[in-house]
Design an enzyme around this catalytic site. Structure first.
Site, PDB file in Angstrom:
ATOM      1  N   GLU A  34       0.051  -1.161   5.647  1.00  0.00           N
ATOM      2  CA  GLU A  34       1.131  -0.773   6.562  1.00  0.00           C
ATOM      3  C   GLU A  34       1.016   0.700   6.924  1.00  0.00           C
ATOM      4  OE1 GLU A  34       5.210   0.660   7.740  1.00  0.00           O
ATOM      5  OE2 GLU A  34       3.919   1.348   6.144  1.00  0.00           O
ATOM      6  N   ASP A  90      12.015  -1.959   3.784  1.00  0.00           N
ATOM      7  CA  ASP A  90      11.189  -0.742   3.767  1.00  0.00           C
ATOM      8  C   ASP A  90      11.968   0.455   4.304  1.00  0.00           C
ATOM      9  OD1 ASP A  90       8.909   0.776   3.392  1.00  0.00           O
ATOM     10  OD2 ASP A  90       7.971   0.158   5.286  1.00  0.00           O
ATOM     11  N   ASP A 141       0.830  -1.208   0.000  1.00  0.00           N
ATOM     12  CA  ASP A 141       0.000   0.000   0.000  1.00  0.00           C
ATOM     13  C   ASP A 141       0.864   1.257   0.000  1.00  0.00           C
ATOM     14  OD1 ASP A 141       0.812  -0.625   2.720  1.00  0.00           O
ATOM     15  OD2 ASP A 141      -0.593   0.905   3.402  1.00  0.00           O
TER      16      ASP A 141
HETATM   17 ZN   LIG Z   1       6.972   1.988   4.047  1.00  0.00          ZN
END
Ligand SMILES: [Zn+2]
Length: 413
Positions: A178, A201, A83
């Site tokens: 997330e 990430d 997302d």
């Molecule tokens: Zn992220």
């Protein structure tokens, strides 16, 4: 075959999917459209021969790359979120590839007021000669965290095509939501089947993030006494004024987001709501140290007590809710997880840096669900902004770091 061969094409494909999540949604995932990217990734993983690739009703994509060695090797997972931030639209992303970047400021063509300046982006000035990907300035890019998705799928592609590389069982997982803090709410750690995992990430290549804040939310509710204001003399106690006095007592030069950095925590009033009879002040509380987090809460409680003493007839309630805990406490029990990440970074010719995150990650929640998961970089920069960018060479390096990790874990007990 070269590592990173497919990473740019995959990334450019994924950013075309609008996967914006929504904080106030009652469904899971918060937006159905996230599953469209999920289904695309499942097709790609199946195409690479990962037979069990699937997406479940919550939108979690998982798949297994089976071990190609006889001995038993720990099962390791790689995780990224699909997302994008609710703060900025991710619809109709028109990615621009700036080949062979020469160090100039990059003017984004869809909105020429959006300029990626070298002077404001020290990391960008280190990327001379790279291919830099941006949006056209009218949307975010979505490198947070489609860069992570692309580097993981590319690493799988490389491993599938390099049977000479020995590896244990590798799990991959792609999660929705997330950005609204619910990324692993329904994530079944046991079913996923990995002993250890890495989220891809993070921002700067070489960073190994092994620490997050510990976080709680607090709601302090003041109750006064309401009367008709025309006949209230000596009787009315206005909770709006009590709450204002309380907020005014908060330290002005410390323990707030606007006065802290690095290892310092804070208390942050972020919502106030109410009327004459009852007013609530909501806080988020953050610290790297759990005991210090509790002390911050006790400080707030003491201030509330002091406040109501000067408003006879009033009282307050104090509610604390746990949000997440510093993942370092869990990761310290499994030092090899972070050590191997540092080693994989070094193998890629980079200097590893141990970093802490002034926030949370899905990995922090996974750690406390029994899956130790530090965070590694995917190469994304300026996340949640129209000036988001990523370097193709950085994504290739991130894929290489994954492959190195897989090799390192294959030689461990
Ligand atoms: Zn992220």
């Amino acid at each position: 075959m070269e590592i990173g061969q497919t990473v740019a094409e995959r990334f450019l494909r994924y950013v075309k999917y609008d996967t914006q999540s929504a904080p106030d949604s009652k469904t899971y995932p918060s937006t159905e459209k996230q599953k469209e990217l999920g289904r695309q990734i499942v097709e790609e993983l199946k195409g690479l021969g990962l037979k069990d690739a699937s997406i479940d009703e919550h939108g979690y994509v998982t798949a297994t790359l089976p071990s190609n060695v006889q001995r038993s090797v720990p099962v390791v997972g790689f995780i990224a979120h699909m997302d994008t931030s609710p703060e900025l639209t991710g619809k109709d992303v028109k990615a621009e590839v700036h080949e062979n970047y020469a160090g100039e400021d990059i003017v984004l063509l869809g909105d020429r007021t959006q300029v990626l300046r070298c002077s404001e982006n020290p990391e960008l000035s280190k990327k001379i000669g790279n291919g830099i990907i941006t949006s056209d300035g009218t949307t975010l890019l979505g490198a947070d965290d489609k860069a992570g998705v692309a580097v993981i799928v590319d690493a799988v592609h490389y491993l599938v095509n390099s049977p000479e590389i020995q590896h244990g069982t590798i799990k991959v997982g792609f999660t929705p939501d997330e950005e609204v803090g619910r990324g692993v709410e329904y994530f079944d750690v046991r079913k996923f089947g990995a002993l250890y995992a890495y989220t891809m990430d993070g921002e700067t290549l070489g960073d190994v993030e092994n620490e997050t804040f510990s976080a709680d939310s607090v709601r302090v509710t003041f109750r006064g006494i309401s009367f008709h204001p025309g006949y209230a003399k000596g009787r009315l106690v206005n909770s709006i004024k009590i709450a204002s006095t309380f907020v005014d007592k908060l330290p002005k030069d410390r323990i707030s987001p606007e006065t802290t950095e690095k290892t310092e925590g804070y208390v942050h009033p972020n919502v106030i709501e109410g009327g004459v009879e009852s007013t609530s002040v909501r806080f988020i509380i953050r610290d790297f140290d759990d005991d210090e987090l509790k002390r911050k809460e006790e400080t707030l409680r003491a201030l509330a007590e002091e406040t109501v003493r000067s408003y006879p007839g009033s009282n307050f309630t104090f509610e604390v809710k746990e949000s997440y805990r510093n993942m370092k406490r869990v990761l310290d029990k499994h030092p090899q997880v972070v050590e191997k990440a540092m080693q994989a970074v070094r193998m890629a010719g980079l200097q590893p840096r141990l970093e802490r995150i002034r926030g949370g990650t899905d990995g922090a929640s996974l750690c406390y669900k029994g899956l130790p998961t530090p965070n590694l970089a995917s190469g994304q920069h300026n996340f949640h902004s129209k000036l988001e960018w990523v370097s193709i060479q950085d994504m290739k390096k991130a894929s290489e770091i994954i492959v190195n990790l897989v090799k390192i874990w294959a030689t461990s007990e």
